[in-house]
Design a protein around this motif. Structure first.
Motif, mmCIF file in Angstrom:
data_model
loop_
_atom_site.group_PDB
_atom_site.id
_atom_site.type_symbol
_atom_site.label_atom_id
_atom_site.label_comp_id
_atom_site.label_asym_id
_atom_site.label_seq_id
_atom_site.Cartn_x
_atom_site.Cartn_y
_atom_site.Cartn_z
ATOM 1 N N LEU A 96 0.849 -1.175 0.000
ATOM 2 C CA LEU A 96 0.000 0.000 0.000
ATOM 3 C C LEU A 96 0.892 1.234 0.000
ATOM 4 N N ILE A 97 0.355 2.320 -0.492
ATOM 5 C CA ILE A 97 1.093 3.583 -0.533
ATOM 6 C C ILE A 97 0.291 4.626 0.242
ATOM 7 N N VAL A 98 0.972 5.321 1.151
ATOM 8 C CA VAL A 98 0.322 6.404 1.887
ATOM 9 C C VAL A 98 0.293 7.628 0.975
ATOM 10 N N THR A 99 -0.897 8.037 0.565
ATOM 11 C CA THR A 99 -1.035 9.169 -0.372
ATOM 12 C C THR A 99 -1.446 10.460 0.320
ATOM 13 N N ASN A 100 -2.032 10.350 1.510
ATOM 14 C CA ASN A 100 -2.519 11.551 2.200
ATOM 15 C C ASN A 100 -2.184 11.478 3.684
ATOM 16 N N VAL A 101 -1.532 12.508 4.195
ATOM 17 C CA VAL A 101 -1.265 12.650 5.627
ATOM 18 C C VAL A 101 -1.823 14.013 6.026
ATOM 19 N N MET A 102 -3.032 14.002 6.564
ATOM 20 C CA MET A 102 -3.751 15.254 6.827
ATOM 21 C C MET A 102 -3.873 15.448 8.333
ATOM 22 N N ALA A 103 -2.984 16.324 8.868
ATOM 23 C CA ALA A 103 -2.996 16.629 10.299
ATOM 24 C C ALA A 103 -3.888 17.838 10.566
ATOM 25 N N PHE A 104 -4.622 17.795 11.695
ATOM 26 C CA PHE A 104 -5.544 18.873 12.004
ATOM 27 C C PHE A 104 -4.839 20.047 12.686
ATOM 28 N N ASN A 105 -4.041 19.757 13.721
ATOM 29 C CA ASN A 105 -3.430 20.836 14.496
ATOM 30 C C ASN A 105 -1.908 20.773 14.487
ATOM 31 N N ASN A 106 -1.327 19.682 13.983
ATOM 32 C CA ASN A 106 0.120 19.511 14.008
ATOM 33 C C ASN A 106 0.663 19.414 12.589
ATOM 34 N N GLU A 107 1.988 19.285 12.502
ATOM 35 C CA GLU A 107 2.623 19.081 11.225
ATOM 36 C C GLU A 107 2.344 17.665 10.720
ATOM 37 N N PRO A 108 2.280 17.456 9.389
ATOM 38 C CA PRO A 108 2.082 16.094 8.860
ATOM 39 C C PRO A 108 3.143 15.104 9.352
ATOM 40 N N LYS A 109 4.404 15.594 9.523
ATOM 41 C CA LYS A 109 5.448 14.690 10.000
ATOM 42 C C LYS A 109 5.160 14.201 11.416
ATOM 43 N N THR A 110 4.599 15.068 12.241
ATOM 44 C CA THR A 110 4.252 14.665 13.615
ATOM 45 C C THR A 110 3.163 13.602 13.597
ATOM 46 N N LEU A 111 2.155 13.817 12.750
ATOM 47 C CA LEU A 111 1.088 12.819 12.628
ATOM 48 C C LEU A 111 1.643 11.495 12.128
ATOM 49 N N LEU A 112 2.530 11.550 11.130
ATOM 50 C CA LEU A 112 3.118 10.321 10.601
ATOM 51 C C LEU A 112 3.967 9.620 11.646
ATOM 52 N N ALA A 113 4.714 10.397 12.447
ATOM 53 C CA ALA A 113 5.552 9.800 13.490
ATOM 54 C C ALA A 113 4.714 9.058 14.524
ATOM 55 N N VAL A 114 3.587 9.657 14.902
ATOM 56 C CA VAL A 114 2.693 9.012 15.869
ATOM 57 C C VAL A 114 2.098 7.731 15.283
#
Length: 493
Positions: free
Chosen positions: A197-215
Motif C-alpha cells: 500500500l502507498i500512503v497518499t494523504n497525511v492530513m494533520a488537524f493541528n500539528n505538522e504532517p510529519k508529527t502525525l506520521l511519526a505518531v
C-alpha cells in the motif's frame, strides 16, 4: 428367432451339472463385490452399487426358484447369468469411471427395472416360457452401468483444457461446483497487483504532517499489516523517527490501539472510534472525498481526540476490470469483498465493474461474508493464497452442523492471473452440457439395447459390447466438445 429356440441353443458349461450357471453367477458376484468394496465403503457411488447388488441377488434367487419349479435349465439360468453380468460390468464401470456424488443413477436403474418388468408381462401374454430370457436380457442390456460416472469422465477430459487455461489443482467435482454457481465473491487482495500500500494523504488537524506520521508509524511499529508497512516506509522516506509502543492491540478489520508515551493512540476506521466513543465527525467529513477515489482512509486519535486522517491506496491489476466483465459474460455475478468503508467499496466496485456486498462485520473473512450474504445459494470465493503466488477458488455453502471453517480450494490458478477463472467457468458450463447430452444419449442407447434384448435381436452376451460402445461414445463426445478450447489455448501459447 423365438426365445425358446434361442435359450435352447445356448451351450452352458456343465461342470456342476444343472446348476452350472447358478454357481458361475455366484462366484462372479463374489469377485465383483471384492472389486466394488471401495465403492461400498464410500458414500459416492454406493447407491447404484447397492442397488445393482440387490437386483443381482434377486436374479440369483429367481434362478433358484425357476429350477425348483422344474423350468428347463437353459431358461432358468438366464436370470443368474444376467445377475453375473450386472455385477461384473458394474465393477468395471466403477474402476474405469469412478462415480461422482452429484448423481446416484437410481432413477435410471429404476426405469430399467420397470422396463424389464413390462417386457416380462408382455412375454407372459405371448409365450410364458420366454419370460425369464426376455426380462433378464432387457434388464441387463438397459442397465445404466456408467450413469454415475459420466461426470467423472467429463472431468478427466476437461481437466487438460483447464490446465491449458491457467487453472491447476482441480479437486474432484470442481467443474460441477463451478458450473452451478451464480455468484462469486472476490477478495480485494485478488484484484491488487501486489501487497504493498502507498500512503497518499497525511492530513494533520493541528500539528505538522510529519508529527502525525511519526505518531501513526510508531503506534504500528510492531505490526506486519500492509498499512503498518506503508506507514514505516513513508516515515523512512520523510526521515521521521519511529519509536516502539509500550503496548499494541490489533483489532482485525477495524484498526489498532497502542500505548505510546503514556497516551492511547487509536488508528482505524470510524467504527472503531465509535466503539471507543471518540468523536470523528470532522475526520469523517474529510474522509468522504478520499473514499470517493477508492482510497482506504484511517482516522488517528491521540488521548481520545482525533488529530488527523491517513489515506492509502494500492495498485489495481490491469486485467481486474476485464476479468470482472468476463465473469459476467459467463453467467457469474462478481461481488467485491473488502473491509473498507462503504464509499471506498463503492468506488472500487465501480472501477472494476463489480457489485458490492453489505457492510462487512469486523474481522470477517471473504468466506464468512459470502455465507452471510448468500444463505440460500452456494457462491464461489476467489482469494489470494497466503504466499501471494496464486489465486484460490473455494466453494462456499453452509454446513448442516454449523461448522463453516475455511475449506480447501477447489481450484488454484497457475499464477496470480485472475483471467484463468472466467475460462474455468466457461469450461465448467460446457462440461455440464456435455454430461447432460451424454446422459441422454446413453440412456436412449440403453433403452434401445434393452428392447433389442427383449426381442432377441441382441443376445445377452452382447452386454459387454454395449458397454464398450458407451465408452467410445463418451470419448468421442468429450473430445469433440473441447477441441475448440484446446486449439485456442495452443494458439495463445
Amino acid at each position: 428367432m423365438a426365445f425358446s429356440e434361442a435359450v435352447a441353443s445356448m451351450k452352458l458349461l456343465q461342470i456342476f451339472g444343472n446348476h452350472s450357471a447358478l454357481f458361475f453367477s455366484m462366484f462372479s458376484a463374489i469377485f465383483a463385490l471384492l472389486a466394488l468394496s471401495l465403492s461400498l465403503n464410500t458414500p459416492i457411488g454406493r447407491p447404484l452399487t447397492l442397488f445393482t447388488t440387490a437386483v443381482s441377488a434377486l436374479l440369483l434367487l429367481a434362478t433358484v426358484a425357476l429350477q425348483f419349479f422344474g423350468i428347463p435349465t437353459a431358461s432358468a439360468a438366464m436370470p443368474a447369468l444376467a445377475g453375473a453380468f450386472l455385477m461384473a460390468l458394474r465393477a468395471f464401470g466403477v474402476m474405469i469411471l469412478p462415480p461422482r456424488g452429484d448423481r446416484s443413477g437410481l432413477k435410471e436403474a429404476g426405469c430399467s427395472l420397470l422396463l424389464s418388468f413390462l417386457v416380462g408381462v408382455a412375454w407372459w401374454l405371448v409365450d410364458p416360457r420366454s419370460v425369464p430370457a426376455g426380462a433378464s436380457a432387457c434388464l441387463l442390456l438397459s442397465w445404466p452401468h456408467l450413469i454415475d460416472g459420466i461426470n467423472a469422465f467429463a472431468d478427466k477430459v476437461f481437466h487438460k483444457a483447464a490446465l491449458a487455461a491457467g487453472a491447476r489443482d482441480l479437486t474432484p467435482g470442481a467443474f460441477t461446483k463451478v458450473a452451478r454457481a451464480r455468484d462469486i465473491v472476490i477478495d480485494k487482495a485478488a484484484v491488487m497487483s501486489g501487497p504493498d500500500l502507498i500512503v497518499t494523504n497525511v492530513m494533520a488537524f493541528n500539528n505538522e504532517p510529519k508529527t502525525l506520521l511519526a505518531v501513526a508509524a510508531s503506534a504500528e511499529a510492531q505490526s506486519s499489516h500492509p498499512v503498518a508497512v506503508a506507514l514505516r516506509q513513508l516515515a523512512a522516506q520523510w526521515h521521521v523517527a519511529v519509536k516502539q509502543p509500550d503496548r499494541f492491540e490489533p483489532t482485525p478489520g477495524l484498526g489498532a490501539v497502542a500505548l505510546l508515551g503514556g497516551q492511547t493512540v487509536v488508528i482505524g476506521t470510524t467504527d472503531l472510534l465509535k466503539q471507543l466513543k471518540i468523536d470523528s465527525f470532522t475526520a469523517d467529513a474529510i474522509a468522504r472525498s478520499l473514499e470517493a477515489d477508492g482510497k482506504t482512509v484511517l482516522r488517528v486519535a491521540v488521548g481520545g481526540r482525533v488529530v488527523g486522517v491517513l489515506g492509502l491506496e494500492g495498485t489495481l491489476r490491469q486485467d481486474a476490470g476485464v476479468a470482472g466483465m468476463s465473469l459476467r459474460n459467463e453467467g457469474l455475478v462478481p461481488w467485491l469483498f473488502t473491509g473498507d468503508s462503504q464509499k471506498t467499496r463503492e468506488a472500487l466496485a465501480e472501477m472494476l465493474g463489480l457489485e458490492t456486498l453489505e457492510d462487512p462485520m469486523p474481522g470477517e473473512s471473504a468466506q464468512e461474508a459470502a455465507l452471510r450474504n448468500f444463505q440460500e445459494t452456494a457462491p464461489l470465493v476467489l482469494s489470494l493464497s497466503q504466499d501471494r503466488a496464486s489465486l484460490e477458488l473455494r466453494d462456499c455453502y453452509p454446513e448442516k452442523d454449523g461448522n463453516n471453517e475455511e475449506r480447501a480450494p477447489i481450484a488454484v490458478s497457475d499464477t496470480d492471473d485472475i483471467g484463468a477463472f472466467p475460462a474455468l467457468k466457461a469450461l465448467a458450463m460446457r462440461r455440464n452440457l456435455l454430461a447432460v447430452q451424454a446422459r441422454r444419449l446413453l440412456t436412449g442407447l440403453w433403452v434401445l439395447a434393452g428392447l433389442g434384448g427383449a426381442l432377441s435381436i441382441l443376445p445377452m452376451t452382447g452386454a459387454p459390447v454395449v458397454f464398450a460402445i458407451c465408452l467410445v461414445i463418451l470419448w468421442g463426445f468429450a473430445r469433440f466438445s473441447i477441441a475448440d478450447t484446446l486449439k485456442r489455448s495452443v494458439s495463445a501459447a
